[in-house]
Design a protein around this motif. Structure first.
Motif, PDB file in Angstrom:
ATOM      1  N   ALA A  50      -6.553  36.956  51.459  1.00 42.17           N
ATOM      2  CA  ALA A  50      -7.664  37.136  50.523  1.00 42.17           C
ATOM      3  C   ALA A  50      -7.532  36.180  49.334  1.00 42.17           C
ATOM      4  O   ALA A  50      -8.532  35.623  48.861  1.00 42.17           O
ATOM      5  N   ARG A  87      -8.444  32.780  50.473  1.00 42.52           N
ATOM      6  CA  ARG A  87      -9.770  32.796  51.095  1.00 42.52           C
ATOM      7  C   ARG A  87      -9.729  32.340  52.556  1.00 42.52           C
ATOM      8  O   ARG A  87     -10.518  31.503  52.991  1.00 42.52           O
ATOM      9  N   GLU A 115      -9.987  33.535  56.582  1.00 43.57           N
ATOM     10  CA  GLU A 115     -10.692  34.545  57.374  1.00 43.57           C
ATOM     11  C   GLU A 115      -9.719  35.623  57.867  1.00 43.57           C
ATOM     12  O   GLU A 115      -8.593  35.326  58.275  1.00 43.57           O
TER      13      GLU A 115
END
Length: 405
Positions: A184, A187, A189
């Motif tokens: 997270a 960033r 997936e």
């Protein structure tokens, strides 16, 4: 003329070189994170291992009956695992109920041990009945049995789990959450399988915290022999038959509503030679029951909310995206609807027979909706792996050096 053209080209070269110099300076001050690739097998293995820890290793079952066969013990354990997959919030509520029902005249280890059927009354050399905490203390005061000399250390010796084994499970779950946080932050997936596993991992921490002092996989209870010659055990204990085979409809009813009703003490099953899985025989204060209900709904909301975080994830097809969104919203909102219906019934808002029957039908529909939605999410967690974004295979290098299983 040639000199003028040379000066123009030289100046142009200087202008183009300036950004390159600045970019080099910035890259030296702010070093980019190091990334590596992972395989589909890495994604599946880490998630499945964490799921297994959450639905098997984290569950502390009650002690089986001395008459139970190995097949029946394994079958009951399989049923508990299926319940943990379909409604993991019930496992947390079960652990919370036992934690709240602990008898403070004992150590917490003793309390959990007796709540899981750890003390068995024997008469004429045969098992007669499992004993509740207050029954044990009452029979000791009346001189019907000797006070048990079992220490907390001896109880832990009967347990199949210790600080090391529990610590390893927590280490794996913590590592899994950490690697999702790293994804997270940078960033990257995240797959639907990892999101669903994260929901189980969060609930797993709550279960472990509540059951930290509960023995794990104890197979034999501690024997307490009847010593009184004045009266019989039946004078002090309601003797009932052990588990019997039920009609198919009754079995379906138990599988859907019984766990919740048992936890709320609305339907206390018999406990002769073993304690039922979701035992509700320990009476709680009304305020504690309210807290238990609210906590259960809140935990269900958290569990469903984590699935909702995959709202804008990449899906192989639009249909699968819609199914995920609808199912995630359903498991988040359904518990609140069920509680509102239950409150309406308890406050006698619905009084006539037809209204009562309609309410029961509606409750069944929402229970089925929840079960179908949970099943759909479990299926989508794996089917969406067939087509993942390229970014999903990228991972942060440093996460691999963090200790994990």
């Amino acid at each position: 003329m040639r000199l003028l053209l040379f000066m123009i080209l030289y100046l142009a070269g200087v202008i183009q070189a300036a950004p390159t110099t600045n970019a080099t300076t910035i890259s030296e001050d702010f070093e980019a994170p190091s990334f590596t690739n992972r395989t589909l097998w890495n994604i599946i293995s880490s998630s499945v291992l964490t799921l297994f820890a959450c639905i098997y290793s984290a569950i502390h079952p009650n002690i089986p009956s001395p008459k139970d066969s190995l097949f029946r013990i394994l079958w009951r354990r399989l049923g508990t695992m299926i319940m943990a997959l379909i409604a993991p919030e019930l496992i947390v509520v079960w652990a919370m109920r036992q934690w709240m029902g602990a008898h403070y005249a004992w150590t917490q280890t003793h309390s959990f041990f007796v709540l899981m059927g750890g003390f068995m009354l024997y008469k004429d050399g045969k098992p007669h009945h499992t004993l509740l905490p207050n029954k044990v203390l009452g029979l000791i005061r009346k001189g019907c049995i000797d006070a048990p000399t079992l220490t907390a250390k001896e109880i832990n010796d009967r347990s199949k789990g210790n600080v090391i084994s529990k610590g390893l499970i927590i280490l794996q779950v913590a590592w899994f959450i950490l690697q999702l946080l790293s994804r997270a932050i940078y960033r990257l997936e995240t797959t639907q399988l990892e999101t669903g596993t994260l929901a189980f991992a969060v609930l797993n921490f709550l279960t472990y915290a509540l059951w930290w002092n509960k023995p794990l996989n104890v197979q034999c209870p501690y024997r307490l022999y009847w010593m009184s010659t004045v009266s019989k055990p039946e004078d002090h204990i309601d003797v009932v038959s052990d588990d019997n085979e039920d009609h198919v409809l009754i079995t379906i009813y138990k599988a859907t509503f019984a766990p919740f009703m048992e936890l709320m003490s609305l339907n206390v099953p018999t406990r002769q030679l073993r304690v039922p899985t979701f035992d509700g025989s320990i009476k709680l204060e009304e305020s504690d029951t309210d807290i238990l209900v609210f906590a259960g709904v809140l935990i269900a909301t958290i569990f469903g909310g984590i699935h909702c975080t995959a709202w804008f994830f990449a899906f192989p097809t639009y249909r699968e995206q819609v199914l995920w969104r609808v199912s995630a919203v359903a498991i988040t909102c359904t518990p609140w609807i069920e509680i509102l219906i239950y409150v309406a019934i308890s406050m006698d808002v619905i009084t006539n027979f037809i209204g009562g029957m309609m309410t029961v039908v509606v409750m069944y529909i929402f229970v089925l909706l929840y079960i179908v939605s949970r099943g759909m999410l479990l299926v989508l967690m794996f089917t969406t792996l067939r087509h993942l974004p390229v970014d999903a295979y990228t991972t942060v290098s440093w996460i691999s050096v963090v200790p994990h299983l």
